[in-house]
Motif scaffolding. Structure first.
Motif, PDB file in Angstrom:
ATOM      1  N   ASP A  24       3.358  10.704   7.514  1.00  0.00           N
ATOM      2  CA  ASP A  24       3.053  10.110   6.218  1.00  0.00           C
ATOM      3  C   ASP A  24       4.117  10.492   5.192  1.00  0.00           C
ATOM      4  O   ASP A  24       4.260  11.667   4.856  1.00  0.00           O
TER       5      ASP A  24
ATOM      6  N   CYS B  56       3.969  10.142   2.117  1.00  0.00           N
ATOM      7  CA  CYS B  56       3.298  10.741   0.969  1.00  0.00           C
ATOM      8  C   CYS B  56       3.108  12.238   1.196  1.00  0.00           C
ATOM      9  O   CYS B  56       3.266  13.044   0.278  1.00  0.00           O
TER      10      CYS B  56
ATOM     11  N   HIS C 209       8.579   9.938  -0.564  1.00  0.00           N
ATOM     12  CA  HIS C 209       8.199   8.576  -0.991  1.00  0.00           C
ATOM     13  C   HIS C 209       8.957   8.108  -2.221  1.00  0.00           C
ATOM     14  O   HIS C 209       9.143   6.920  -2.432  1.00  0.00           O
TER      15      HIS C 209
ATOM     16  N   CYS D 168       1.588   7.995  -4.701  1.00  0.00           N
ATOM     17  CA  CYS D 168       1.955   7.470  -3.383  1.00  0.00           C
ATOM     18  C   CYS D 168       0.675   7.189  -2.606  1.00  0.00           C
ATOM     19  O   CYS D 168      -0.196   8.051  -2.503  1.00  0.00           O
ATOM     20  N   VAL D 169       0.552   5.985  -2.039  1.00  0.00           N
ATOM     21  CA  VAL D 169      -0.639   5.573  -1.289  1.00  0.00           C
ATOM     22  C   VAL D 169      -0.238   5.266   0.145  1.00  0.00           C
ATOM     23  O   VAL D 169       0.609   4.408   0.389  1.00  0.00           O
ATOM     24  N   SER D 170      -0.838   5.992   1.094  1.00  0.00           N
ATOM     25  CA  SER D 170      -0.537   5.770   2.508  1.00  0.00           C
ATOM     26  C   SER D 170      -1.251   4.522   3.006  1.00  0.00           C
ATOM     27  O   SER D 170      -2.444   4.338   2.772  1.00  0.00           O
ATOM     28  N   ASP D 171      -0.501   3.685   3.696  1.00  0.00           N
ATOM     29  CA  ASP D 171      -1.066   2.457   4.260  1.00  0.00           C
ATOM     30  C   ASP D 171      -1.330   2.597   5.748  1.00  0.00           C
ATOM     31  O   ASP D 171      -1.856   1.682   6.374  1.00  0.00           O
ATOM     32  N   GLY D 172      -0.978   3.734   6.349  1.00  0.00           N
ATOM     33  CA  GLY D 172      -1.153   3.917   7.786  1.00  0.00           C
ATOM     34  C   GLY D 172       0.097   3.520   8.544  1.00  0.00           C
ATOM     35  O   GLY D 172       0.951   2.768   8.046  1.00  0.00           O
TER      36      GLY D 172
ATOM     37  N   LYS E 138       3.529   3.809   6.889  1.00  0.00           N
ATOM     38  CA  LYS E 138       3.888   2.970   5.742  1.00  0.00           C
ATOM     39  C   LYS E 138       3.171   3.456   4.494  1.00  0.00           C
ATOM     40  O   LYS E 138       2.124   4.080   4.565  1.00  0.00           O
ATOM     41  N   HIS E 139       3.732   3.103   3.344  1.00  0.00           N
ATOM     42  CA  HIS E 139       3.139   3.525   2.079  1.00  0.00           C
ATOM     43  C   HIS E 139       3.564   2.556   0.981  1.00  0.00           C
ATOM     44  O   HIS E 139       4.473   1.736   1.159  1.00  0.00           O
ATOM     45  N   HIS E 140       2.898   2.648  -0.160  1.00  0.00           N
ATOM     46  CA  HIS E 140       3.334   1.933  -1.352  1.00  0.00           C
ATOM     47  C   HIS E 140       3.069   2.796  -2.578  1.00  0.00           C
ATOM     48  O   HIS E 140       2.289   3.754  -2.520  1.00  0.00           O
TER      49      HIS E 140
ATOM     50  N   GLU F 299       1.950   3.344  -6.616  1.00  0.00           N
ATOM     51  CA  GLU F 299       1.105   2.851  -7.692  1.00  0.00           C
ATOM     52  C   GLU F 299       1.348   3.698  -8.930  1.00  0.00           C
ATOM     53  O   GLU F 299       1.962   4.758  -8.862  1.00  0.00           O
TER      54      GLU F 299
END
Length: 482
Positions: free
Chosen positions: A262, A264, A269, A275-279, A282-284, A286
């Protein structure tokens, strides 16, 4: 017979080195993971093992002599302490396998002052800290230090070993990082026996201090003791291998456990706020409330809600530093309970106007002062002064103008004159006599005497009026300058 003796001795020696048969009963209990020749072992990791990219060569730590290569995820930073059992039951070749296991785990980690730091606590009936977390900062020196460790040979004081690790190895002075760093504190206990001291209370104190405990049992290890020494959940913290010959394979399991896919969690990141983990690695990014994500998808800018015209403020919108806003009102208005709309302040009703006579509310939410009739507003726009109608010259009196206390006035005549019916002009009393004499030459003395009496009375009356006027003016002067 003698010629067969060397062969028999060799056979007996090999039989002595064989491990005793394992008891199958405890192996079927839930709450621990097992590796060995009798069946497949479970995965101790909480994360799936990362797959090597297609076409990318992979050299795994599970291969003999292999180092962590391309395609293997970065390990999370740890303060890691190995607590290894070197009691008499662990024979020298087996202890060598334990050291190999420790070295293989070190191979899978990112070692360094800012990454993972490693210490080793060696125990039997006594406890020895082989080296501290701050002693070695690279893999080569760590592995060389592990290779030099020698067994202590007596007893199995697991509780004492855990207590020593907590008191001496996991300290800031020994190289552990403080709570503010958020670096996990992890201990891996390797044993093949049953503790000869109390471990339950010690383990509870260690876990309360933030240490995560993994228990690795080999061969004759007591399963209940392993469960007692490990953190929850047990199926992720208790491992078992049937022989020291396969303990090396656990290194790949710990690699998966300590793998940080991760971004994050890795801190790579570059998100300015969140930081938001997308699994699946991957992350994005906010932004915090009141901020919007910029075009680079990483940094954030304060939202100008006032410029967006979505604020709902009736009068004035004010942007706050936190990215939010609040409403304010124009001067003379007060903010209503909805914190949006405004109402005109009734300054006159509040009694804060300062007007001497009359307060008048204006539509703009302000006010102005006025004066009673016969008074004029002073330059301060608050106080009032009596209008001197006589001084203004607009009174119309033929002879004398007299200001009254009520800011009005009246006309008087000089002595020997009388005020006409218009209350403005005056006529001489002698002329009246002449007119009377002319029109009625036969008027009797009684009439003339009456006229003289009236004239005398009027003169006295004028004198009294003059006296009253002076007193009124004096009184008015005193009120104005009081």
């Amino acid at each position: 017979m003698l010629r067969y003796l060397p062969g028999l001795l060799l056979l007996l020696w090999q039989l002595l080195l064989l491990p005793p048969p394992a008891v199958p009963g405890p192996l079927d209990r839930p709450g621990f993971l097992r590796l060995g020749t009798r069946g497949p072992g479970g995965s101790p990791g909480r994360r799936p093992a990362p797959a090597a990219p297609t076409g990318t060569p992979y050299s795994g730590a599970g291969q003999h002599g292999g180092a962590r290569g391309a395609g293997v995820c970065k390990s999370m930073p740890l303060d890691l302490v190995f607590i290894i059992d070197s009691s008499r039951s662990v024979r020298p070749p087996e202890f060598t396998k334990v050291k190999t296991f420790v070295s293989r785990v070190i191979d899978t980690l990112d070692i360094g002052p800012a990454d993972t730091r490693v210490a080793v606590v060696n125990y039997a009936s006594t406890v020895k800290i082989e080296f501290h977390l701050q002693t070695h900062s690279d893999k080569q020196s760590l592995k060389q230090a592990v290779a030099r460790i020698t067994p202590l040979s007596t007893g199995t004081m697991s509780g004492l070993a855990i207590q020593t690790a907590m008191d001496e190895a996991f300290t800031v002075e020994a190289g552990a990082r403080g709570p503010a760093s958020n670096i996990p504190k992890v201990a891996i206990i390797v044993t093949d026996g049953r503790p000869q001291d109390q471990v339950k209370e010690v383990v509870a104190r260690a876990q309360a201090s933030g240490i995560e405990l993994y228990a690795v049992g080999v061969d004759r290890a007591d399963m209940e003791s392993l469960r007692m020494m490990a953190s929850e959940p047990l199926d992720e913290h208790v491992f078992y291998v049937e022989t020291y010959g396969v303990i090396e394979k656990l290194s790949s399991r710990f690699q998966e456990t300590f793998c940080a896919l991760d971004p994050c969690a890795l801190g790579t990141h570059q998100c300015q706020h969140v930081c938001v983990s997308d699994g699946e690695g991957k992350h994005h990014c906010e932004c915090s409330q009141g901020y919007s994500l910029n075009a680079d998808k990483k940094t954030c800018s304060v939202i100008d809600k006032c410029a967006l015209n979505t604020h709902g403020c009736e009068h004035i919108c004010v942007n706050d530093r936190t990215g939010s806003y609040h409403c304010e009102c124009y001067e003379g208005y007060t903010l209503n309970e909805d914190r949006k709309t405004c109402s005109a302040q009734d300054q006159c009703a509040l009694g804060t106007h300062g007007c001497q006579h009359i307060c008048v509310n204006d539509r703009a939410g302000s006010h102005h002062c006025e004066c009673y009739e016969g008074y004029t507003l002073n330059e301060d726009k608050k106080t009032c002064s009596v209008l001197n109608q006589c001084a203004l010259g607009s009174h119309g009196c033929q002879h004398i103008c007299v200001n009254d206390g009520a800011a009005a006035y009246h006309c008087d005549c000089y002595t020997g004159y009388t005020l006409n019916e218009d209350k403005k002009t005056c006529s001489a009393i002698a002329e009246a006599r002449r007119l009377i004499s002319t029109e009625d030459a036969c008027a009797c003395e009684a009439t003339l005497a009456f006229q003289d009496k009236v004239s005398s009375y009027l003169q006295r009356l004028n004198a009294k009026l003059d006296d009253i006027l002076e007193k009124l003016q004096a009184n008015e002067y005193g009120q104005i300058h009081r």
